[in-house]
Design a protein around this motif. Structure first.
Motif, PDB file in Angstrom:
ATOM      1  N   ALA A   1      63.225  33.686  49.184  1.00 31.64           N
ATOM      2  CA  ALA A   1      63.861  33.826  50.499  1.00 31.64           C
ATOM      3  C   ALA A   1      64.210  32.458  51.079  1.00 31.64           C
ATOM      4  O   ALA A   1      65.290  32.270  51.656  1.00 31.64           O
ATOM      5  CB  ALA A   1      62.931  34.586  51.440  1.00 31.64           C
ATOM      6  N   LEU A   2      63.317  31.500  50.912  1.00 28.42           N
ATOM      7  CA  LEU A   2      63.560  30.156  51.447  1.00 28.42           C
ATOM      8  C   LEU A   2      64.706  29.483  50.703  1.00 28.42           C
ATOM      9  O   LEU A   2      65.561  28.832  51.311  1.00 28.42           O
ATOM     10  CB  LEU A   2      62.286  29.314  51.351  1.00 28.42           C
ATOM     11  CG  LEU A   2      62.351  27.912  51.967  1.00 28.42           C
ATOM     12  CD1 LEU A   2      62.738  27.978  53.439  1.00 28.42           C
ATOM     13  CD2 LEU A   2      61.011  27.192  51.806  1.00 28.42           C
ATOM     14  N   ASP A   3      64.737  29.637  49.355  1.00 28.79           N
ATOM     15  CA  ASP A   3      65.845  29.074  48.582  1.00 28.79           C
ATOM     16  C   ASP A   3      67.179  29.631  49.056  1.00 28.79           C
ATOM     17  O   ASP A   3      68.165  28.906  49.220  1.00 28.79           O
ATOM     18  CB  ASP A   3      65.665  29.375  47.090  1.00 28.79           C
ATOM     19  CG  ASP A   3      64.684  28.428  46.419  1.00 28.79           C
ATOM     20  OD1 ASP A   3      64.389  27.368  47.000  1.00 28.79           O
ATOM     21  OD2 ASP A   3      64.200  28.744  45.324  1.00 28.79           O
ATOM     22  N   SER A   4      67.227  30.950  49.254  1.00 31.36           N
ATOM     23  CA  SER A   4      68.472  31.586  49.707  1.00 31.36           C
ATOM     24  C   SER A   4      68.879  31.067  51.080  1.00 31.36           C
ATOM     25  O   SER A   4      70.059  30.804  51.339  1.00 31.36           O
ATOM     26  CB  SER A   4      68.299  33.111  49.754  1.00 31.36           C
ATOM     27  OG  SER A   4      68.036  33.628  48.470  1.00 31.36           O
ATOM     28  N   LEU A   5      67.899  30.903  51.965  1.00 30.18           N
ATOM     29  CA  LEU A   5      68.193  30.404  53.305  1.00 30.18           C
ATOM     30  C   LEU A   5      68.732  28.978  53.257  1.00 30.18           C
ATOM     31  O   LEU A   5      69.716  28.646  53.922  1.00 30.18           O
ATOM     32  CB  LEU A   5      66.926  30.461  54.174  1.00 30.18           C
ATOM     33  CG  LEU A   5      67.060  30.003  55.622  1.00 30.18           C
ATOM     34  CD1 LEU A   5      68.009  30.910  56.380  1.00 30.18           C
ATOM     35  CD2 LEU A   5      65.690  29.974  56.301  1.00 30.18           C
ATOM     36  N   LEU A   6      68.108  28.138  52.455  1.00 30.02           N
ATOM     37  CA  LEU A   6      68.546  26.748  52.347  1.00 30.02           C
ATOM     38  C   LEU A   6      69.949  26.650  51.765  1.00 30.02           C
ATOM     39  O   LEU A   6      70.772  25.839  52.196  1.00 30.02           O
ATOM     40  CB  LEU A   6      67.556  25.953  51.496  1.00 30.02           C
ATOM     41  CG  LEU A   6      66.169  25.714  52.121  1.00 30.02           C
ATOM     42  CD1 LEU A   6      65.230  25.074  51.112  1.00 30.02           C
ATOM     43  CD2 LEU A   6      66.275  24.859  53.377  1.00 30.02           C
ATOM     44  N   LEU A   7      70.235  27.506  50.755  1.00 27.16           N
ATOM     45  CA  LEU A   7      71.564  27.486  50.158  1.00 27.16           C
ATOM     46  C   LEU A   7      72.628  27.953  51.145  1.00 27.16           C
ATOM     47  O   LEU A   7      73.756  27.477  51.144  1.00 27.16           O
ATOM     48  CB  LEU A   7      71.593  28.385  48.907  1.00 27.16           C
ATOM     49  CG  LEU A   7      70.956  27.805  47.646  1.00 27.16           C
ATOM     50  CD1 LEU A   7      70.886  28.863  46.563  1.00 27.16           C
ATOM     51  CD2 LEU A   7      71.752  26.606  47.150  1.00 27.16           C
ATOM     52  N   THR A   8      72.256  28.900  52.006  1.00 24.23           N
ATOM     53  CA  THR A   8      73.200  29.436  52.976  1.00 24.23           C
ATOM     54  C   THR A   8      73.702  28.348  53.922  1.00 24.23           C
ATOM     55  O   THR A   8      74.892  28.275  54.251  1.00 24.23           O
ATOM     56  CB  THR A   8      72.555  30.569  53.795  1.00 24.23           C
ATOM     57  OG1 THR A   8      72.168  31.622  52.910  1.00 24.23           O
ATOM     58  CG2 THR A   8      73.519  31.111  54.834  1.00 24.23           C
ATOM     59  N   PHE A   9      72.804  27.477  54.373  1.00 24.22           N
ATOM     60  CA  PHE A   9      73.155  26.479  55.368  1.00 24.22           C
ATOM     61  C   PHE A   9      73.387  25.091  54.784  1.00 24.22           C
ATOM     62  O   PHE A   9      73.700  24.157  55.518  1.00 24.22           O
ATOM     63  CB  PHE A   9      72.058  26.402  56.440  1.00 24.22           C
ATOM     64  CG  PHE A   9      71.964  27.653  57.265  1.00 24.22           C
ATOM     65  CD1 PHE A   9      72.870  27.903  58.279  1.00 24.22           C
ATOM     66  CD2 PHE A   9      70.984  28.593  56.994  1.00 24.22           C
ATOM     67  CE1 PHE A   9      72.797  29.061  59.023  1.00 24.22           C
ATOM     68  CE2 PHE A   9      70.896  29.756  57.740  1.00 24.22           C
ATOM     69  CZ  PHE A   9      71.810  29.989  58.758  1.00 24.22           C
ATOM     70  N   GLN A  10      73.249  24.964  53.471  1.00 23.44           N
ATOM     71  CA  GLN A  10      73.392  23.640  52.859  1.00 23.44           C
ATOM     72  C   GLN A  10      74.860  23.334  52.589  1.00 23.44           C
ATOM     73  O   GLN A  10      75.569  24.144  52.002  1.00 23.44           O
ATOM     74  CB  GLN A  10      72.629  23.636  51.526  1.00 23.44           C
ATOM     75  CG  GLN A  10      72.509  22.269  50.881  1.00 23.44           C
ATOM     76  CD  GLN A  10      71.457  22.299  49.794  1.00 23.44           C
ATOM     77  OE1 GLN A  10      70.307  22.518  50.065  1.00 23.44           O
ATOM     78  NE2 GLN A  10      71.847  22.104  48.578  1.00 23.44           N
ATOM     79  N   PRO A  11      75.369  22.188  53.024  1.00 24.16           N
ATOM     80  CA  PRO A  11      76.758  21.831  52.716  1.00 24.16           C
ATOM     81  C   PRO A  11      76.981  21.789  51.209  1.00 24.16           C
ATOM     82  O   PRO A  11      76.081  21.412  50.447  1.00 24.16           O
ATOM     83  CB  PRO A  11      76.908  20.425  53.336  1.00 24.16           C
ATOM     84  CG  PRO A  11      75.825  20.343  54.363  1.00 24.16           C
ATOM     85  CD  PRO A  11      74.686  21.161  53.819  1.00 24.16           C
ATOM     86  N   GLN A  12      78.206  22.170  50.798  1.00 25.09           N
ATOM     87  CA  GLN A  12      78.510  22.247  49.367  1.00 25.09           C
ATOM     88  C   GLN A  12      78.172  20.953  48.631  1.00 25.09           C
ATOM     89  O   GLN A  12      77.625  20.957  47.549  1.00 25.09           O
ATOM     90  CB  GLN A  12      79.993  22.585  49.186  1.00 25.09           C
ATOM     91  CG  GLN A  12      80.428  22.787  47.744  1.00 25.09           C
ATOM     92  CD  GLN A  12      79.836  24.041  47.157  1.00 25.09           C
ATOM     93  OE1 GLN A  12      79.682  25.030  47.847  1.00 25.09           O
ATOM     94  NE2 GLN A  12      79.501  24.016  45.894  1.00 25.09           N
TER      95      GLN A  12
END
Length: 307
Positions: free
Chosen positions: A79-90
């Motif tokens: 869940a944390l990985d998904s959250l970080l990827l969601t808001f992480q700039p490309q």
């Protein structure tokens, strides 16, 4: 759990919990995260207050997680990985920060051909991930739609749901194989020469419900072919071919997988039977940083293997 306090949790609090669970030691957690032990203690207290659970019980060996902590950890890293990827700039995506399980389904010969190198390449760039490599099967499309796998590598499947995006890797073709020193091993032969021998296919690899390659061969040669062996395992099919005069019909990847066991037989069909081979992912995830990273790795490896 106090929902008001939950709103005050920050990402670094959750990272501390994950590290504490993994190493079960406050000093090692502090060292790995570059924090002081007092900072870890304060964060642990905040987590305990928020979740209304001790989370870890101290004994002589270190910290022992509670049942609640076990349940929380079973879901939190992904869940944390998904959250970080969601808001992480490309441009700031870092595979080294990933810790989830990466799940990829592959055509059996692609699994044989690139599986080991794919695993090692992924682990070299994302050392904390777990990797699951499966054979494609009839349930692969459903698994993609449900989010149970990240991507699939297989031949084009006609009628695939519009929610699934396909990106062509290379153009595969139907090839005819036999053992070394097979009676058809020399010269070119007409399609009717195949009628003298048993024919074998590896189940699930030629996508009979998609490209209908068998029907194409029959239409071009005006001959109806009978399949004598349908085998669910590519290695077993190759073993049969190596020990008999049975003919194996399949992907051009087969020869790259088993160059010492198979010989390509020259059957003079009027034209080659081509089958697109693709990466399939969910449309909504096609520009996801994780999937773009995986696609780059797969494309580079496959380009070296299939000329």
């Amino acid at each position: 759990m106090n929902s008001n306090r939950l709103e005050k949790l920050e990402i670094h609090h959750l990272k501390v919990f994950i590290s504490l669970y993994q190493v079960q030691n406050t000093s090692k957690t502090a060292e790995s995260l570059g924090l002081t032990q007092s900072a870890i203690s304060r964060t642990l207290k905040k987590l305990r207050d928020t979740f209304d659970d001790p989370l870890f019980i101290r004994n002589k060996a270190g910290l022992v997680p509670t049942e609640y902590a076990d349940n929380l950890y079973s879901r939190l890293p992904d869940a944390l990985d998904s959250l970080l990827l969601t808001f992480q700039p490309q441009g700031f995506f870092s595979p080294r920060d990933l810790s989830e399980e990466l799940r990829i389904a592959l055509h059996p010969s692609a699994l044989k051909l690139i599986g080991p190198e794919l695993y090692m390449r992924i682990k070299s760039e994302a050392p904390k991930v777990k990797v699951r490599l499966d054979n494609c099967d009839s349930g692969t499309s459903v698994s993609l739609l449900n989010g149970n796998i990240h991507m699939a590598l297989n031949h084009e499947i006609l009628g695939q749901p519009k929610e699934i995006y396909r990106e062509n890797l290379f153009t595969d073709e139907l090839c005819i194989y036999a053992r070394k020193q097979h009676p058809l091993a020399t010269d070119a032969h007409p399609p009717k020469a195949l009628k003298r021998f048993d024919l074998a296919v590896c189940i699930g690899t030629e996508v009979e419900d998609g490209m209908k390659v068998k029907a194409q061969a029959e239409m071009m040669s005006d001959i109806e072919y009978s399949i004598d062996l349908r085998c669910g395992d590519l290695q077993t099919a190759v073993d049969v071919i190596s020990a008999s005069d049975t003919i194996l019909i399949g992907s051009k990847m087969y020869l790259a997988c088993y160059p010492n066991s198979l010989q390509k037989i020259d059957i003079s069909f009027s034209k080659s039977i081509e089958v697109p081979f693709s990466i399939s992912i969910l449309q909504k995830n096609r520009n996801n940083s994780l999937n773009m990273w995986l696609r780059k790795i797969i494309t580079e490896i496959m380009a070296e293997k299939v000329k």
